[in-house]
Design a protein around this motif. Sequence first.
Motif, short mmCIF file in Angstrom:
data_model
loop_
_atom_site.label_atom_id
_atom_site.label_comp_id
_atom_site.label_asym_id
_atom_site.label_seq_id
_atom_site.Cartn_x
_atom_site.Cartn_y
_atom_site.Cartn_z
N LEU A 88 2.49 2.37 -3.25
CA LEU A 88 1.75 1.67 -2.40
C LEU A 88 1.20 2.74 -1.36
O LEU A 88 0.08 2.20 -0.93
CB LEU A 88 2.86 0.51 -1.71
N SER A 99 -2.74 3.01 -0.42
CA SER A 99 -3.32 2.94 0.87
C SER A 99 -4.12 4.09 1.06
O SER A 99 -5.34 3.80 1.62
CB SER A 99 -1.94 3.02 1.61
N SER A 137 -4.98 -2.04 2.79
CA SER A 137 -4.41 -0.69 3.10
C SER A 137 -3.27 -0.72 3.96
O SER A 137 -2.10 0.00 4.02
CB SER A 137 -5.70 0.38 3.30
N CYS A 160 -0.27 -2.13 2.61
CA CYS A 160 0.52 -1.22 1.61
C CYS A 160 1.18 -0.15 2.46
O CYS A 160 2.34 0.27 1.99
CB CYS A 160 -0.56 -0.58 0.87
#
Length: 339
Positions: free
Chosen positions: A69, A73, A287, A290
């Motif tokens: 994640l 991002s 983003s 995340c």
Amino acid sequence: MNIRSITKNSFVSGVVLAFLIALISKGLAIFLPQLGGATIAILLGIVLGNSIGHQDRFDRGTKFAESKLLEISVVLLGATVTFQTVAEMGVKGAVFIVLLMTGTIMFTYIVGKALGFNQSMALMMAGGNAVCGSSAIASIAPVIGAKDEEKGQIITLVNLLGTVMMLTLPFIGLALFGDGLIAKSALLGGTLQSVGQVVAGASLLNEEVVQFAMLFKILRILLLVVVVFVFEKWASRSSRSLDTTAAAQPKKKKSLPWYVTGFLIVCIINSVFHIPTLVSESAHFVSGWCEVTALAAIGLRLNLKKFLKEGPKFMIYGLSVGAFQTIGAVLLIFLLLKG
């Protein structure tokens, strides 16, 4: 196979737990904007991870959230920046950022080694503070061979340091530079670690400072690719000089992580074609989620006892770097930008 067995053997539980912490953190950030969702997420993660959240069934999921994640991002961050930023800042603004980043990296590395931190931790601390916090550390860690535990400890330290600086630098800037818009913006945009901290810190002053501080911050983000490339060469050269037994064996050349390459490609596309505002804002939104979810997972996986055992050393390291960045930025502002 029953539901309990499926849950235990998959990463769903860990991802869901990290996302729930992120959701709670985002909600709390509405009432505690000075802390921000990222800092709250990592602190909540640490508390839960060292109590009820420290279970094997969460391990695979939190590991996925921590790494993948954060990588996503980084890529999406490219949709929010363009190379035209350099032109808007001017030559003096660009020189200010390059000098401050270079000084921060060298000082942080030297102090880290002097305090007994290994090369990986010193480089991650240097990159995290010089560039863009968690995203920079996530980009640097694989090319220098850093361990996940080391990455988690440095990300925690950088976020805590960033929170302290976010709450103090706006008032230092106001006291030193008064109505000087560019000077205050350079101080915040040139030193604060994450995009969220820049926005939150500048918001304590006014909207104009937010806009100009982000210009300085975006240039630091654009230089992420350069920093990752230099650090990879730095680490490779050090490992070759230490590894005398394998000198005759050719080593496979490393390439930039896919997400750093992805960040650069998206940034180039945005600079050449200008990504529509809706797409750019959506990328920024995803983003952000995340990143906060990944930070929650990092908190869940952090060994608090081990971190606290190194507490005094970490505190000295963090405060030293923060003091250097602040003093260095102020001196460079008086030399280059304040007139």
